[in-house]
Scaffold this active site. Structure first.
Site, PDB file in Angstrom:
ATOM      1  N   LEU A  33      33.262  30.339  42.926  1.00 58.07           N
ATOM      2  CA  LEU A  33      34.328  31.300  43.231  1.00 58.07           C
ATOM      3  C   LEU A  33      35.307  31.451  42.072  1.00 58.07           C
ATOM      4  CD1 LEU A  33      35.082  30.251  46.924  1.00 58.07           C
ATOM      5  CD2 LEU A  33      33.458  31.967  46.086  1.00 58.07           C
ATOM      6  N   HIS A  34      35.812  32.670  41.927  1.00 55.25           N
ATOM      7  CA  HIS A  34      36.777  32.980  40.877  1.00 55.25           C
ATOM      8  C   HIS A  34      37.781  33.981  41.434  1.00 55.25           C
ATOM      9  CE1 HIS A  34      34.470  36.663  40.520  1.00 55.25           C
ATOM     10  NE2 HIS A  34      33.380  35.955  40.330  1.00 55.25           N
ATOM     11  N   HIS A  37      36.690  36.790  43.732  1.00 52.76           N
ATOM     12  CA  HIS A  37      36.474  36.458  45.151  1.00 52.76           C
ATOM     13  C   HIS A  37      37.811  36.335  45.876  1.00 52.76           C
ATOM     14  CE1 HIS A  37      32.705  34.693  43.318  1.00 52.76           C
ATOM     15  NE2 HIS A  37      32.197  35.443  44.278  1.00 52.76           N
ATOM     16  N   GLY A 149      32.535  43.550  46.625  1.00 52.45           N
ATOM     17  CA  GLY A 149      33.132  44.071  45.392  1.00 52.45           C
ATOM     18  C   GLY A 149      32.326  45.243  44.857  1.00 52.45           C
ATOM     19  N   LYS A 151      31.820  45.790  41.871  1.00 48.83           N
ATOM     20  CA  LYS A 151      31.049  45.437  40.672  1.00 48.83           C
ATOM     21  C   LYS A 151      29.558  45.573  40.979  1.00 48.83           C
ATOM     22  CE  LYS A 151      30.226  41.230  38.998  1.00 48.83           C
ATOM     23  NZ  LYS A 151      28.772  41.262  38.711  1.00 48.83           N
ATOM     24  N   ASP A 152      29.180  45.140  42.173  1.00 47.48           N
ATOM     25  CA  ASP A 152      27.793  45.321  42.623  1.00 47.48           C
ATOM     26  C   ASP A 152      27.738  46.608  43.449  1.00 47.48           C
ATOM     27  OD1 ASP A 152      26.503  42.740  41.753  1.00 47.48           O
ATOM     28  OD2 ASP A 152      28.219  41.987  42.874  1.00 47.48           O
ATOM     29  N   ARG A 189      28.671  34.505  36.805  1.00 45.74           N
ATOM     30  CA  ARG A 189      27.802  34.296  35.638  1.00 45.74           C
ATOM     31  C   ARG A 189      28.598  34.135  34.346  1.00 45.74           C
ATOM     32  NH1 ARG A 189      24.077  37.600  38.663  1.00 45.74           N
ATOM     33  NH2 ARG A 189      22.084  36.507  38.802  1.00 45.74           N
TER      34      ARG A 189
HETATM   35  O1  PAF Z   1      27.107  39.690  45.867  1.00 43.49           O
HETATM   36  C1  PAF Z   1      26.712  38.534  46.159  1.00 43.49           C
HETATM   37  O2  PAF Z   1      27.317  37.519  45.788  1.00 43.49           O
HETATM   38  C2  PAF Z   1      25.465  38.371  46.982  1.00 43.49           C
HETATM   39  O3  PAF Z   1      24.530  39.350  46.677  1.00 43.49           O
HETATM   40  C3  PAF Z   1      25.734  38.328  48.506  1.00 43.49           C
HETATM   41  C4  PAF Z   1      26.341  39.646  48.987  1.00 43.49           C
HETATM   42  C5  PAF Z   1      26.698  37.193  48.818  1.00 43.49           C
HETATM   43  C6  PAF Z   1      24.438  38.099  49.262  1.00 43.49           C
HETATM   44  O4  PAF Z   1      23.841  36.886  48.915  1.00 43.49           O
END
Ligand code: PAF
Length: 284
Positions: A33-34, A37, A149, A151-152, A189
């Protein structure tokens, strides 16, 4: 803070809140976590009575065994960080066995065109893995709202589609990208990069900003090619995997003409050493 590793424990605690008409929000994470999050959790706490954080490195969404192996697992630090910042969270940190039993397998989902490009194209089976874990997490935690988020961004669109497919009653809420002061999108990452490498990786965000400032001033396909060439000519460190300009809703790649009624976004995936970074930006 209550920490559960078993489905039953977390489920019955959440049910008590729901019985009392409390709004339950879920922030699904893979740990490490950062601040990104934490900002999701703050947004969740703002609109929910009780927030649940799941921490689970989901094996079925990794298409690369070494990426899964190297993914940071820092549960103790994660719990410490949560405790320092919040006082009434429910944490669900299950084992692989608790989620998958003995079969670590994905379900197959029909996400249509949303999964045929960008992350879906380059990470085969990734979104089936994401769909599989989220469907299970939503079943166990039964949230009213779940927070993701931007970002994804492709994942966010996929999750909205997942809810349509599974008919699970969860409101999906997208939250703005959290960035370091130098512009780098926050990501678990990033922990695998030195601070010098993190500075070098800001080229990704700078390039997205350039795309935003030039979008609409020239043919979008020409702009795309120019950005791809910039990575070739100016970058020894970052290796571009893709740069796309796409419709923000359907994720269809842009053609030569821009439709002024549509929203567009630019997307980048690039490797910094063997660390894969993604980022995106709204263009209009
Ligand atoms: O974005 C993420 O960290 C992951 O894809 C998630 C949504 C927790 C599902 O494992």
């Amino acid at each position: 803070m209550q920490v559960y590793q078993d489905k039953q424990g977390v489920q019955s605690t959440i049910q008590e809140f729901k019985k009392n008409s409390k709004i339950v929000g879920l922030v699904p994470t893979m740990g490490a976590l950062h601040e990104g999050h934490l900002s999701l959790i703050r947004q969740a706490k703002h609109v929910c009575d009780q927030v649940v954080i799941s921490i689970f490195v989901n094996p079925t969404q990794f298409n690369n065994a070494s990426d899964l192996e190297k993914y940071p697992r820092t549960l103790e630090e994660d719990l410490k960080l949560l405790k320092q910042n919040f006082n009434d969270l429910i944490i669900f940190a299950p084992s692989e066995k608790e989620i998958y039993g003995n079969d670590i397998l994905s379900e197959k989902f029909e996400f249509g065109n949303l999964e045929t490009q960008m992350e879906g194209k380059h990470r085969s089976g990734h979104f089936d893995g994401v769909g599989t874990i989220l469907k299970r997490l939503f079943d166990v935690t039964n949230p009213d709202k779940a927070f993701f988020g931007e970002k994804d961004y492709q994942q966010l669109q996929i999750v909205k589609k997942l809810i349509e497919l599974t008919q699970q009653d969860v409101e999906i809420i997208g939250c703005p990208i959290s960035r370091e002061e130098n512009g780098l999108a926050r990501s678990s990452r990033n922990k695998r990069l030195t601070s010098k490498e993190q500075d070098q990786a800001t080229f990704i965000y700078k390039t997205l900003e350039k795309a935003r400032s030039e979008f609409g001033t020239k043919n979008a396909l020409v702009l795309k090619e120019e950005i791809e060439n910039l990575f070739k000519s100016e970058q020894d460190f970052l290796k571009l995997e893709y740069f796309e300009i796409s419709d923000a809703n359907t994720l269809e790649p842009v053609g030569e003409t821009i439709d002024s009624n549509k929203k567009y976004r630019a997307f980048i995936a690039a490797y910094a050493n063997d660390v894969r970074l993604i980022d995106n930006i709204a263009l209009n």
